[in-house]
Structure formats: C-alpha cells, structure tokens
Scaffold this active site. Structure first.
Site, short mmCIF file in Angstrom:
data_model
loop_
_atom_site.label_atom_id
_atom_site.label_comp_id
_atom_site.label_asym_id
_atom_site.label_seq_id
_atom_site.Cartn_x
_atom_site.Cartn_y
_atom_site.Cartn_z
N GLN A 99 -12.05 -9.57 4.43
CA GLN A 99 -11.58 -10.57 5.38
C GLN A 99 -10.07 -10.71 5.29
O GLN A 99 -9.46 -11.37 6.12
CB GLN A 99 -12.20 -11.94 5.05
CG GLN A 99 -13.70 -11.99 5.15
CD GLN A 99 -14.23 -13.31 4.61
OE1 GLN A 99 -14.75 -13.40 3.51
NE2 GLN A 99 -14.07 -14.36 5.39
N ASN A 100 -9.49 -10.12 4.25
CA ASN A 100 -8.06 -10.29 4.02
C ASN A 100 -7.26 -9.36 4.92
O ASN A 100 -7.66 -8.23 5.18
CB ASN A 100 -7.73 -10.02 2.56
CG ASN A 100 -8.49 -10.96 1.63
OD1 ASN A 100 -8.78 -12.09 2.01
ND2 ASN A 100 -8.84 -10.49 0.45
N CYS A 130 -0.54 -3.27 20.67
CA CYS A 130 0.13 -3.32 21.97
C CYS A 130 -0.83 -3.81 23.04
O CYS A 130 -1.87 -3.20 23.27
CB CYS A 130 0.68 -1.95 22.34
SG CYS A 130 1.48 -1.95 23.96
N TYR A 164 3.72 -15.20 11.84
CA TYR A 164 3.24 -13.90 11.35
C TYR A 164 4.36 -13.05 10.78
O TYR A 164 4.12 -12.26 9.85
CB TYR A 164 2.43 -13.17 12.45
CG TYR A 164 1.07 -13.78 12.57
CD1 TYR A 164 0.07 -13.47 11.64
CD2 TYR A 164 0.78 -14.74 13.53
CE1 TYR A 164 -1.17 -14.08 11.69
CE2 TYR A 164 -0.45 -15.35 13.60
CZ TYR A 164 -1.42 -15.02 12.67
OH TYR A 164 -2.66 -15.63 12.70
N HIS A 216 -10.84 -8.66 9.81
CA HIS A 216 -9.94 -9.62 10.47
C HIS A 216 -8.59 -9.00 10.80
O HIS A 216 -7.62 -9.73 11.02
CB HIS A 216 -9.77 -10.87 9.60
CG HIS A 216 -10.98 -11.74 9.58
ND1 HIS A 216 -11.28 -12.59 8.53
CD2 HIS A 216 -12.00 -11.89 10.46
CE1 HIS A 216 -12.42 -13.23 8.79
NE2 HIS A 216 -12.88 -12.81 9.95
N GLY A 237 -15.09 -13.57 -4.00
CA GLY A 237 -13.97 -14.45 -3.68
C GLY A 237 -14.02 -15.08 -2.31
O GLY A 237 -12.98 -15.31 -1.69
N ASN A 263 -17.63 -15.23 -7.71
CA ASN A 263 -16.78 -16.26 -7.12
C ASN A 263 -16.23 -17.17 -8.20
O ASN A 263 -16.75 -17.25 -9.31
CB ASN A 263 -17.59 -17.07 -6.09
CG ASN A 263 -16.72 -17.63 -4.98
OD1 ASN A 263 -15.52 -17.37 -4.90
ND2 ASN A 263 -17.34 -18.42 -4.11
N LEU A 264 -15.14 -17.86 -7.86
CA LEU A 264 -14.50 -18.76 -8.81
C LEU A 264 -15.42 -19.91 -9.19
O LEU A 264 -15.51 -20.31 -10.34
CB LEU A 264 -13.19 -19.29 -8.18
CG LEU A 264 -12.25 -20.05 -9.09
CD1 LEU A 264 -11.84 -19.22 -10.30
CD2 LEU A 264 -11.01 -20.48 -8.29
N GLU A 265 -16.07 -20.45 -8.19
CA GLU A 265 -16.97 -21.57 -8.47
C GLU A 265 -18.20 -21.48 -7.57
O GLU A 265 -18.17 -20.82 -6.54
CB GLU A 265 -16.26 -22.90 -8.25
CG GLU A 265 -15.60 -23.01 -6.91
CD GLU A 265 -14.59 -24.17 -6.84
OE1 GLU A 265 -14.22 -24.53 -5.72
OE2 GLU A 265 -14.22 -24.69 -7.91
ZN LIG Z 1 2.06 0.32 23.96
#
Ligand SMILES: [Zn+2]
Length: 244
Positions: free
Chosen positions: A96-97, A127, A61, A119, A185, A211-213
């Site tokens: 979703q990104n 934290c 990450y 997401h 997308g 969408n692309l496809e």
């Molecule tokens: Zn904290």
C-alpha cells in the site's frame, strides 16, 4: 499451518515504512485526522482537490516525493527482498506504500520483481494526456512537460481517496493460488487488508498477521505476531526460508 507452502501473498502497509521515518498520512494517529498545513489529508489527496487547487496538491506531493528520497529501507524491507530473491515458489508482495523502499532494499540483490504498488508510486508521474507513466524524481508544481508527449498534464501517480487501487484483479488471482497470506504493518480491520484476509480465509489459505499491536481485525487471522516490523519480519523470513 499448512504442511507445504509454495505460493505466498504478502500485503505491506504503513507500519513497515514508519520505521524508516516515513509518515504515510493515510490514517491519523490516535484516530484523529492527519493534517498538513491545516488541511486534512483527505482534502488534499483527492481528484476533487486536484481539480479545485492543483498547486496545493502538487506542493503536497512534491514535498512527499522529496522526503522519501532521503529515507532508507529498514531490516523489514531487506528481509522481504531476501525472501523475493530466495523463495522458490511464487510470491507476490502487494504494498500500500507509495515509497520505493521495497525496490531499494532489493536492488543490491538484483531482485525486486515480485512487487505490486496497489496505491501507485511517488516516483512516477502519470500523464493525463497520453496516459503514460514516467519515472519522476523532481517537482511537478512548475508543470513540466510530459517526457513522452510534451503535454503539461502530469499528475502524481498515486491513488487518491475515491479512486480505484491498481491491479485488484491480479491481487485476487494471486490469493486464489496462495497457500499463505501475510499482512505486515497494516490494520487487519480496515480495507484492503480486511478484504484480502476475508477472501483468503474463505479460500482456505492460511493467514498470518505481523503488526505492531493487535487490531480489531486480528481475530480474522489464523495467527498474529506482535512487534516492530524490523524485528518480527526478519524473524519470520528466516523461519520460512529455513523450512525444508
Ligand atoms: Zn504524455
């Protein structure tokens, strides 16, 4: 299409960030598994992986967080930010990104409020001690203290495989009020787009896929427009803002 559209729900996925050079890793190309340093991403982006090997998960990450800060919004992000600034009805952009390209596209317009990261976000740390999320741009692998409580229990604020997406209740509430659902997308065949479009159709909401496809899910939408997001999205936004 319905004669009067006031309330819009938009879902954006990997296809819109891909044109900014972001590899989302959510699904492997050509149906194969996504790999990172020989690890399947599904084996890194899980609570179990974090419990087993937090250094590995933090490194992954940290790399992603650094990478997105070198990328820029593309014309599809800019068009949606313009829609957010100018659309007089209600609007919810569900993404979703986990990058911040929608926010950065909207910043010059001073308007990027109608956005929901289902997401999570790369640029936040969560934290696990005090449960507060803080803006975060640097690395987490050195176990820095939480800026709020000082505990060294920060994790990426990203929804991992096996975890619940954020604010699903808010998304379904917006769909109930919507006149139009647009999926951009992301494959209409898989969750969550498949669930949203199915729900929208049951509610009598008009559905549009950009969408692309064509995907297996395309047949679920009333209308599908194919092409790269940086072209089909600005065209659609021009069109809908030109109405009335
Ligand atoms: Zn904290």
């Amino acid at each position: 299409m319905a004669t009067t559209i006031r309330n819009i729900v938009i879902l954006t996925g990997a296809g819109i960030s891909a044109e900014s050079g972001i590899d989302t890793f959510r699904a492997g190309a050509n149906g194969g598994p996504s790999l990172w340093e020989q690890h399947r991403v599904e084996d890194v982006a899980t609570p179990e992986a974090f419990a087993r090997d937090p250094d590995l998960v933090h490194r992954f990450y940290d790399m992603r967080r650094a990478a997105i800060q070198t990328k820029r919004p593309n014309p599809a992000h800019v068009a949606l930010a313009r829609l957010d600034a100018e659309w007089p009805g209600s609007l919810l952009i569900v993404t979703q990104n986990v990058d911040d390209l929608h926010e950065r596209a909207g910043a010059p317009l001073g308007h990027n409020q109608r956005l929901l990261h289902m997401h999570g976000e790369h640029l936040k740390a969560w934290c696990t001690s005090c449960d507060i999320r803080s803006p975060w741009r640097k690395e987490l692998s050195s176990r820095p203290p939480c800026p709020v409580c000082g505990a060294r229990g920060l994790r990426p604020d990203v929804v991992w495989f096996g975890e619940m997406p954020y604010r699903m209740g808010d998304i379904y509430a917006a769909l109930r009020e919507a006149d139009l659902f647009v999926s951009i997308g992301t494959s209409g065949a898989v969750y969550p787009a498949a669930g949203f479009v199915q729900n929208a159709v049951e509610l009598g909401v008009h559905t549009l896929e950009l969408n692309l496809e064509e995907s297996q899910g395309s047949r679920m939408f009333h209308e599908t427009r194919l092409g790269v997001a940086s072209e089909v999205v600005p065209t659609w936004v021009d069109e809908i803002l030109g109405r009335d």
